[in-house]
Design a protein around this motif. Structure first.
Motif, PDB file in Angstrom:
ATOM      1  N   LYS A   1      45.797 -23.327 -24.422  1.00  0.00           N
ATOM      2  CA  LYS A   1      44.427 -23.645 -25.163  1.00  0.00           C
ATOM      3  C   LYS A   1      43.760 -22.214 -25.137  1.00  0.00           C
ATOM      4  N   LEU A   2      43.264 -21.486 -26.295  1.00  0.00           N
ATOM      5  CA  LEU A   2      42.622 -20.444 -26.968  1.00  0.00           C
ATOM      6  C   LEU A   2      41.037 -20.846 -27.762  1.00  0.00           C
ATOM      7  N   ASN A   3      41.122 -19.720 -27.762  1.00  0.00           N
ATOM      8  CA  ASN A   3      39.501 -19.647 -29.399  1.00  0.00           C
ATOM      9  C   ASN A   3      40.140 -19.287 -30.245  1.00  0.00           C
ATOM     10  N   ASN A   4      40.825 -17.623 -30.166  1.00  0.00           N
ATOM     11  CA  ASN A   4      41.197 -17.101 -30.887  1.00  0.00           C
ATOM     12  C   ASN A   4      43.407 -16.597 -30.471  1.00  0.00           C
ATOM     13  N   LEU A   5      43.996 -17.025 -31.568  1.00  0.00           N
ATOM     14  CA  LEU A   5      45.615 -16.172 -31.462  1.00  0.00           C
ATOM     15  C   LEU A   5      45.655 -15.106 -33.078  1.00  0.00           C
ATOM     16  N   VAL A   6      45.600 -13.996 -32.094  1.00  0.00           N
ATOM     17  CA  VAL A   6      45.509 -13.052 -33.485  1.00  0.00           C
ATOM     18  C   VAL A   6      46.221 -11.782 -32.770  1.00  0.00           C
TER      19      VAL A   6
ATOM     20  N   ARG B   1      41.041 -23.143 -31.535  1.00  0.00           N
ATOM     21  CA  ARG B   1      40.024 -23.282 -31.492  1.00  0.00           C
ATOM     22  C   ARG B   1      39.159 -22.451 -32.934  1.00  0.00           C
ATOM     23  N   GLY B   2      39.512 -20.925 -32.764  1.00  0.00           N
ATOM     24  CA  GLY B   2      39.004 -20.100 -33.966  1.00  0.00           C
ATOM     25  C   GLY B   2      40.367 -19.685 -34.381  1.00  0.00           C
ATOM     26  N   MET B   3      39.954 -18.580 -35.203  1.00  0.00           N
ATOM     27  CA  MET B   3      41.528 -18.467 -35.156  1.00  0.00           C
ATOM     28  C   MET B   3      42.591 -17.276 -35.175  1.00  0.00           C
ATOM     29  N   CYS B   4      43.871 -18.356 -35.985  1.00  0.00           N
ATOM     30  CA  CYS B   4      44.835 -18.510 -35.337  1.00  0.00           C
ATOM     31  C   CYS B   4      45.581 -17.828 -37.052  1.00  0.00           C
ATOM     32  N   SER B   5      46.915 -17.136 -36.288  1.00  0.00           N
ATOM     33  CA  SER B   5      47.447 -15.352 -37.072  1.00  0.00           C
ATOM     34  C   SER B   5      48.954 -16.359 -37.320  1.00  0.00           C
ATOM     35  N   LEU B   6      49.255 -17.173 -35.766  1.00  0.00           N
ATOM     36  CA  LEU B   6      50.882 -18.040 -35.607  1.00  0.00           C
ATOM     37  C   LEU B   6      50.778 -18.856 -36.806  1.00  0.00           C
TER      38      LEU B   6
END
Length: 687
Positions: free
Chosen positions: A536-541, A564-569
């Motif tokens: 669980k993360l806020n952002n995964l980039v 929750r937020g940015m996800c580039s995956l």
């Protein structure tokens, strides 16, 4: 050829669209819908101040260095950003109209100044003279005034045209003094008290704008239209000047005040000649920089829109939960000695942490208190307790991160106060931001030093602890405590070599430890053992960590993510990420924790962390991830994650296009994980 990574800026806009969905949702209480519009607007301001400013800066750098392919890609990205924002802005305006119209069904009216009755008009003018005028200081524009240096991007302004037949129009700018008086003014009831009418400070000033200039400027008519600027939030620190870090930070803050605007929004009714004058004075060349929008600027103030109607128009408060272990002992140290304690804010009462620091401040056995400070509340009880600790003869060390974005001024003020009080203040590290959430209290017990540690995912901020979800782990595990103290030593003496066996510490070993854990899951799966990764993360980039997850998926490891937020995956791509599923939850509380669970063949390894999976968090910040050893605390984290994966009301699917479709409920019952979490923790803490 399929792309490997979804653009993080477009992904961020997809996150803000999820916030806008909360305002659109008819099941969200009506006043809360208006507040979500304020959150959306505040988020978008920060997006322009940070991310759009960064893209524009990179375009300029690429062009100057003749990297034209890179510049072209960035320009294309900027075009996508503007297209997405325009679509969201139209949806925002439509939602705003619907919500304000719906409010009228509940006898709550937001009035434009042209809608006032004669009696209300007289009351408003009197209110303006008695409460507003003293706070208004107009800027009369001429060729000598450098308007771009006079404007603050946290304020909203009126551009005023002062007309005189046969003469050149005179222009002035008026700042709406929202810091000095309320922005939402409830008008006195007329005839029936059932009807509640509200007027914005903006409209009061527009109605009375003549009174500001009468006697100072000759004019026959005046018109006022709102506008707001958004500046580049970056700044540079001059390392060649011989001055203190605080002085450098103070100077760098001034750079932000005069930084080039990255966006200007104005009232859609603003006349063309006024727009042209504004563009000239603010030296705007790009048409993308200036945009028209609705009637009101700085919509973020609507986050605090008052509920003047029935209680059901906003969320019912959830009772703060007391931890039973803390409650059953006379001191916090007795409780932590008995077992590790895991708290989950805002469900648990943040008073538990403030009490941890307060008791440490006067406990005769406490010798040293160490704390990281990234963001704290303006009237922080925690810092007041640290001052008390010094008065009681304790040694206190506080690491203050002066570069906590948009909290710099607050942190500079606190660092000065703490230094004056005798606290040893460490002003961060010029090369890396310090984002860890550590507090370690050292006591002398039976002639030996014993460390009581706090590892967290969120800031020591009483205000945000009421609206952000975050974990706090209290432990007297001495190995963890000693490694936590080593983190403080690393901040103070960054040029020594440090090794951490248990903690994941950026930029030392966090990336390598996470990668090792992913590889271990691949190995477990290859050997036929249980293998699964849940994060669980806020952002995964971060591209490198995303590639590691792709490899794990290709090896057959099941991966579940809450982001929750940015996800580039990009999940669900055959041959690459078909074993990866991602959801995002947006609800009344902001989901903020970072959690990692590795199945490890059935003997799960569980971690909480201050770090998102972003390159900056892994390589350019000091972050701390902590293993959770206590079996009861582990189970609590796993149970809470499962509740979120079962959410059928507020969970959205992150797919390859990030379209924000809600999770399909099917035959499952309605589950709203944040409400279920409160029920779970309430039952868990029953005596």
């Amino acid at each position: 050829m399929s792309i490997l990574y979804f653009p993080k800026e477009i992904s961020w806009l997809a996150f803000n669209e999820r916030v806008l969905q909360e305002a659109e949702d008819i099941n969200t209480p009506l006043v809360e819908r208006l507040r979500f519009l304020g959150i959306y607007s505040n988020n978008l301001d920060e997006f322009y101040r940070v991310r759009v400013a960064d893209v524009k800066r990179l375009i300029t750098i690429s062009q100057n260095e003749e990297q034209f392919d890179t510049a072209a890609e960035l320009i294309s990205l900027l075009t996508r950003i503007h297209e997405k924002v325009r679509g969201l802005s139209a949806k925002f305006d439509q939602t705003h109209r619907k919500v304000t119209k719906e409010l009228e069904r509940y006898n709550i009216f937001i009035l434009h100044h042209s809608q006032l009755s004669q009696t209300q008009n007289q009351w408003v003018q009197e209110y303006f003279r008695n409460h507003v005028l003293r706070h208004v200081a107009p800027i009369l524009l001429d060729n000598k005034v450098q308007l771009i240096q006079r404007l603050n991007d946290s304020s909203v302004y009126l551009d005023v045209a002062l007309y005189r037949p046969g003469r050149t129009t005179r222009y002035a700018v008026v700042e709406i003094p929202t810091n000095a008086t309320d922005r939402f003014i409830v008008l006195p009831p007329q005839r029936t008290r059932k009807k509640k009418q509200i007027i914005l400070l903006d409209d009061i000033i527009k109605l009375c704008v003549h009174e500001i200039f009468r006697g100072f400027v000759k004019f026959e008519n005046a018109e006022a239209y709102s506008f707001k600027i958004t500046r580049d939030a970056e700044y540079s620190i001059n390392d060649e000047i011989d001055e203190s870090y605080v002085e450098k930070m103070s100077e760098s803050m001034k750079q932000r005040l005069i930084a080039e605007p990255v966006r200007i929004i104005h009232d859609f009714g603003m006349p063309n000649e006024m727009i042209a004058d504004l563009r000239k004075r603010l030296r705007i060349s790009s048409s993308d920089t200036i945009q028209s929008a609705g009637h009101y600027r700085n919509f973020k103030d609507f986050i605090s829109f008052p509920n003047v109607g029935r209680a059901y128009l906003e969320y019912a408060p959830l009772a703060r939960i007391r931890n039973k272990t803390f409650a059953q002992h006379d001191t916090v140290f007795q409780a932590i000695n008995k077992q590790d304690i895991l708290l989950y804010y805002p469900y648990h009462d943040f008073l538990h942490f403030t009490e941890f620091v307060r008791q440490a401040a006067f406990d005769p056995m406490v010798k040293h208190i160490r704390l990281n400070m990234y963001r704290v509340a303006k009237g922080s009880r925690i810092i007041n307790s640290l001052v008390d600790a010094v008065d009681n003869g304790k040694k206190v060390t506080v690491v203050v991160e002066l570069r906590a974005r948009f909290d710099e001024e607050n942190n500079i003020a606190w660092s000065k106060r703490m230094t004056d009080a005798g606290i040893k203040v460490i002003l961060g590290n010029p090369s890396v931001k310090i984002h860890s959430k550590l507090c370690i209290v050292t006591r002398e017990e039976r002639g030996k030093l014993r460390h009581y540690s706090h590892f967290g995912t969120g800031n020591f901020n009483e205000k945000t602890a009421r609206i952000y979800t975050d974990f706090s782990l209290f432990t007297c595990n001495q190995e963890l405590g000693l490694e936590g103290i080593e983190v403080f030593e690393m901040i103070i003496n960054p040029y020594r070599k440090y090794r951490f066996n248990l903690l994941q510490v950026s930029p030392i070993n966090a990336r390598s430890k996470i990668q090792s854990l992913i590889r271990q899951e691949i190995q477990r799966h290859t050997e036929g053992n249980k293998a699964c990764i849940t994060i669980k993360l806020n952002n995964l980039v971060d591209p490198e960590l995303i590639d590691d997850l792709y490899r794990a998926s290709q090896a057959g490891v099941r991966i579940r993510i809450i982001c929750r937020g940015m996800c580039s995956l990009i999940p669900g791509v055959k041959g690459r990420s078909e074993n990866i599923s991602i959801i995002s939850i947006v609800d009344r509380f902001l989901e903020h924790p970072r959690i990692m669970v590795f199945e490890n063949g059935g003997e799960r390894k569980v971690f909480i962390s201050s770090a998102d999976w972003m390159t900056r968090n892994m390589d350019y910040r000091i972050e701390v991830g902590c293993p959770v050893f206590d079996e009861d605390a582990k189970q609590m984290l796993i149970d809470l994650l499962e509740l979120q994966f079962q959410d059928t009301l507020k969970a959205r699917v992150i797919d390859e296009k990030q379209t924000n479709e809600y999770v399909k409920r099917g035959n499952r019952k309605n589950i709203r994980s944040q409400i279920q979490t409160h029920e779970y923790l309430t039952k868990r803490e029953e005596f």
